[in-house]
Scaffold this motif. Sequence first.
Motif, PDB file in Angstrom:
ATOM      1  N   PRO A  98       0.897  -1.325  -0.205  1.00  0.00           N
ATOM      2  CA  PRO A  98       0.008   0.251  -0.128  1.00  0.00           C
ATOM      3  C   PRO A  98       0.824   1.339   0.211  1.00  0.00           C
ATOM      4  CG  PRO A  98      -0.011  -1.063   1.947  1.00  0.00           C
ATOM      5  CD  PRO A  98       0.486  -2.214   1.044  1.00  0.00           C
ATOM      6  N   ARG A  99       1.800   1.723   0.559  1.00  0.00           N
ATOM      7  CA  ARG A  99       3.128   2.673   0.390  1.00  0.00           C
ATOM      8  C   ARG A  99       3.660   2.869  -0.799  1.00  0.00           C
ATOM      9  NH1 ARG A  99       5.124   4.901   4.930  1.00  0.00           N
ATOM     10  NH2 ARG A  99       4.917   3.456   6.088  1.00  0.00           N
ATOM     11  N   GLN A 100       3.884   1.523  -1.852  1.00  0.00           N
ATOM     12  CA  GLN A 100       4.372   2.332  -2.346  1.00  0.00           C
ATOM     13  C   GLN A 100       3.313   2.770  -3.858  1.00  0.00           C
ATOM     14  OE1 GLN A 100       4.898  -0.074  -0.354  1.00  0.00           O
ATOM     15  NE2 GLN A 100       7.397  -1.136  -1.613  1.00  0.00           N
ATOM     16  N   VAL A 101       1.539   2.006  -3.521  1.00  0.00           N
ATOM     17  CA  VAL A 101       0.349   2.030  -4.516  1.00  0.00           C
ATOM     18  C   VAL A 101       0.305   3.434  -3.858  1.00  0.00           C
ATOM     19  CG1 VAL A 101      -1.871   2.176  -4.977  1.00  0.00           C
ATOM     20  CG2 VAL A 101      -0.311  -0.323  -4.562  1.00  0.00           C
ATOM     21  N   LEU A 102       0.510   3.846  -3.017  1.00  0.00           N
ATOM     22  CA  LEU A 102       0.290   5.249  -1.997  1.00  0.00           C
ATOM     23  C   LEU A 102       1.126   6.335  -3.082  1.00  0.00           C
ATOM     24  CD1 LEU A 102      -2.370   6.031  -0.762  1.00  0.00           C
ATOM     25  CD2 LEU A 102      -1.004   6.530   1.705  1.00  0.00           C
ATOM     26  N   VAL A 103       2.511   6.377  -3.123  1.00  0.00           N
ATOM     27  CA  VAL A 103       3.526   7.280  -3.723  1.00  0.00           C
ATOM     28  C   VAL A 103       2.379   6.774  -5.207  1.00  0.00           C
ATOM     29  CG1 VAL A 103       5.600   7.173  -4.452  1.00  0.00           C
ATOM     30  CG2 VAL A 103       4.909   6.373  -1.458  1.00  0.00           C
ATOM     31  N   GLY A 120       5.467  11.967  -4.838  1.00  0.00           N
ATOM     32  CA  GLY A 120       5.411  11.052  -3.702  1.00  0.00           C
ATOM     33  C   GLY A 120       6.377  10.632  -2.787  1.00  0.00           C
ATOM     34  N   ARG A 121       6.801  12.309  -2.459  1.00  0.00           N
ATOM     35  CA  ARG A 121       7.131  12.342  -0.979  1.00  0.00           C
ATOM     36  C   ARG A 121       6.223  13.258   0.332  1.00  0.00           C
ATOM     37  NH1 ARG A 121      12.592  12.418  -1.543  1.00  0.00           N
ATOM     38  NH2 ARG A 121      14.333  12.095  -3.415  1.00  0.00           N
ATOM     39  N   PRO A 122       6.717  12.500   1.844  1.00  0.00           N
ATOM     40  CA  PRO A 122       5.950  13.098   2.169  1.00  0.00           C
ATOM     41  C   PRO A 122       6.047  14.120   3.276  1.00  0.00           C
ATOM     42  CG  PRO A 122       6.826  11.088   2.686  1.00  0.00           C
ATOM     43  CD  PRO A 122       7.452  11.142   1.622  1.00  0.00           C
ATOM     44  N   ALA A 123       5.054  15.373   2.920  1.00  0.00           N
ATOM     45  CA  ALA A 123       4.814  16.411   2.852  1.00  0.00           C
ATOM     46  C   ALA A 123       5.253  17.056   4.451  1.00  0.00           C
ATOM     47  CB  ALA A 123       3.273  17.135   3.275  1.00  0.00           C
ATOM     48  N   VAL A 128       3.902  10.147  10.658  1.00  0.00           N
ATOM     49  CA  VAL A 128       4.615   8.978   9.726  1.00  0.00           C
ATOM     50  C   VAL A 128       3.911   7.775  10.758  1.00  0.00           C
ATOM     51  CG1 VAL A 128       6.553   7.938   9.449  1.00  0.00           C
ATOM     52  CG2 VAL A 128       6.650   9.894   9.139  1.00  0.00           C
ATOM     53  N   ASN A 129       3.911   7.972  12.060  1.00  0.00           N
ATOM     54  CA  ASN A 129       3.159   6.935  12.731  1.00  0.00           C
ATOM     55  C   ASN A 129       1.663   6.286  12.507  1.00  0.00           C
ATOM     56  OD1 ASN A 129       5.473   6.405  14.193  1.00  0.00           O
ATOM     57  ND2 ASN A 129       5.242   7.422  15.991  1.00  0.00           N
ATOM     58  N   ARG A 130       1.180   7.757  12.325  1.00  0.00           N
ATOM     59  CA  ARG A 130      -0.144   7.470  12.225  1.00  0.00           C
ATOM     60  C   ARG A 130      -0.473   6.746  10.689  1.00  0.00           C
ATOM     61  NH1 ARG A 130      -4.795  12.192  12.049  1.00  0.00           N
ATOM     62  NH2 ARG A 130      -6.474  11.541  11.424  1.00  0.00           N
ATOM     63  N   LEU A 131       0.645   7.454   9.529  1.00  0.00           N
ATOM     64  CA  LEU A 131       0.194   6.489   8.438  1.00  0.00           C
ATOM     65  C   LEU A 131       0.781   5.413   8.278  1.00  0.00           C
ATOM     66  CD1 LEU A 131      -0.157   7.552   5.341  1.00  0.00           C
ATOM     67  CD2 LEU A 131       2.525   8.009   5.211  1.00  0.00           C
ATOM     68  N   THR A 132       1.518   5.442   9.246  1.00  0.00           N
ATOM     69  CA  THR A 132       2.128   3.816   8.909  1.00  0.00           C
ATOM     70  C   THR A 132       0.453   2.761   9.064  1.00  0.00           C
ATOM     71  OG1 THR A 132       3.752   4.373   9.087  1.00  0.00           O
ATOM     72  CG2 THR A 132       3.352   1.767  10.271  1.00  0.00           C
ATOM     73  N   ALA A 133       0.453   3.267  10.525  1.00  0.00           N
ATOM     74  CA  ALA A 133      -0.758   2.860  11.377  1.00  0.00           C
ATOM     75  C   ALA A 133      -2.082   2.298  10.070  1.00  0.00           C
ATOM     76  CB  ALA A 133      -1.469   3.290  12.256  1.00  0.00           C
ATOM     77  N   ILE A 138      -4.825  -0.926   6.026  1.00  0.00           N
ATOM     78  CA  ILE A 138      -5.430  -1.325   4.380  1.00  0.00           C
ATOM     79  C   ILE A 138      -4.311  -3.179   4.017  1.00  0.00           C
ATOM     80  CG2 ILE A 138      -4.581  -0.838   2.036  1.00  0.00           C
ATOM     81  CD1 ILE A 138      -4.529   2.076   2.772  1.00  0.00           C
ATOM     82  N   ALA A 139      -3.342  -3.197   4.991  1.00  0.00           N
ATOM     83  CA  ALA A 139      -2.910  -4.390   4.210  1.00  0.00           C
ATOM     84  C   ALA A 139      -2.618  -5.806   4.695  1.00  0.00           C
ATOM     85  CB  ALA A 139      -1.084  -4.579   4.806  1.00  0.00           C
ATOM     86  N   GLY A 140      -4.445  -5.777   5.847  1.00  0.00           N
ATOM     87  CA  GLY A 140      -5.203  -6.427   6.150  1.00  0.00           C
ATOM     88  C   GLY A 140      -5.151  -6.449   7.887  1.00  0.00           C
ATOM     89  N   GLY A 141      -4.428  -5.217   8.344  1.00  0.00           N
ATOM     90  CA  GLY A 141      -4.974  -5.246   9.887  1.00  0.00           C
ATOM     91  C   GLY A 141      -6.481  -5.523  10.544  1.00  0.00           C
ATOM     92  N   THR A 142      -7.475  -5.229   8.926  1.00  0.00           N
ATOM     93  CA  THR A 142      -8.671  -5.490   9.917  1.00  0.00           C
ATOM     94  C   THR A 142      -9.653  -6.207   9.327  1.00  0.00           C
ATOM     95  OG1 THR A 142     -10.560  -3.651  10.210  1.00  0.00           O
ATOM     96  CG2 THR A 142      -8.977  -3.105   8.240  1.00  0.00           C
ATOM     97  N   SER A 143     -10.882  -6.939   9.950  1.00  0.00           N
ATOM     98  CA  SER A 143     -11.750  -7.524   9.340  1.00  0.00           C
ATOM     99  C   SER A 143     -12.180  -6.929   9.292  1.00  0.00           C
ATOM    100  CB  SER A 143     -11.723  -8.390  10.201  1.00  0.00           C
ATOM    101  OG  SER A 143     -12.459  -8.600  11.399  1.00  0.00           O
ATOM    102  N   VAL A 144     -12.861  -5.122   9.061  1.00  0.00           N
ATOM    103  CA  VAL A 144     -14.774  -4.832   9.293  1.00  0.00           C
ATOM    104  C   VAL A 144     -14.863  -4.922   7.513  1.00  0.00           C
ATOM    105  CG1 VAL A 144     -13.797  -3.728  11.355  1.00  0.00           C
ATOM    106  CG2 VAL A 144     -13.187  -2.654   8.729  1.00  0.00           C
ATOM    107  N   PRO A 145     -15.767  -4.650   7.533  1.00  0.00           N
ATOM    108  CA  PRO A 145     -16.951  -4.673   5.702  1.00  0.00           C
ATOM    109  C   PRO A 145     -15.550  -3.387   5.184  1.00  0.00           C
ATOM    110  CG  PRO A 145     -17.982  -4.465   7.529  1.00  0.00           C
ATOM    111  CD  PRO A 145     -16.776  -4.458   8.417  1.00  0.00           C
ATOM    112  N   THR A 146     -15.561  -3.800   4.087  1.00  0.00           N
ATOM    113  CA  THR A 146     -14.598  -3.524   2.706  1.00  0.00           C
ATOM    114  C   THR A 146     -15.045  -1.549   2.774  1.00  0.00           C
ATOM    115  OG1 THR A 146     -14.362  -5.381   1.822  1.00  0.00           O
ATOM    116  CG2 THR A 146     -13.954  -3.374   0.778  1.00  0.00           C
TER     117      THR A 146
END
Length: 249
Positions: A98-103, A120-123, A128-133, A138-146
Amino acid sequence: MVTDVLAPLLELVDVGAALDSARADVDSALRHPALRSSGGAMAAEAGLRSAVASAAIEGHGYDLEEVRSGTVTDPVVQGALRVSRESDGLADLWTKVPRQVLVRMHVLAARDVVPPDELGRPAPGVDVNRLTALLELIAGGTSVPTMLLASIVHGELLSMAPFSGPNGVVARAAARTTLVAGGLDPRGLLAPEVGHLARQPEYLGAAGAYATGTPDGVRSWIKHCTAAISVAAEELAAIAAVAGRPKQL
């Protein structure tokens, strides 16, 4: 035990009902018989409409047919169109990298809008911690509805504004990509941006409410996002109905 941080959002008042209602609208629209033979053309149309609506929300509004004709050179519109054209490839990679796709989304959306060295560079000042979370969710850290995850992706990226330039275009593209990658709209036939534009005052107000981080603010944002998806489903159904009519001899 790993805790799903988004799961409590399902307990907010009216959220479950709003998700169920919008899902029913989507399922109904996607069952239209015309989509069996015209799905590819309708996906292209949805991509065009999503790009035009997203640019309009960003303050760069143009007539749909004018954009379709290729005469609009506005860089924000062109950026939104570029993101839309790469939507299939972006969705295939979204949950994997997801990070590469967002960039990549920012590079596509912001070209000719911001200086090349900012693509593609962060402002400066991005959490950064919030973005990483968020990327971990997105990478599978939740099972809630799409649909719920898509609304959180959208709201978080609007609130964080991780890049310079048209962050809104990136946020809306990321939300739409989440719907595709998560299987709610696997062929990319919905244009939720059309729903956001149709309810733009509500969109802006709900985004502001989400940014407060309060339960009521988050709830109002999720409900707005589900309403926008219902609008997109209604538009798809209307387009499919026209496409399914017998051709006049």
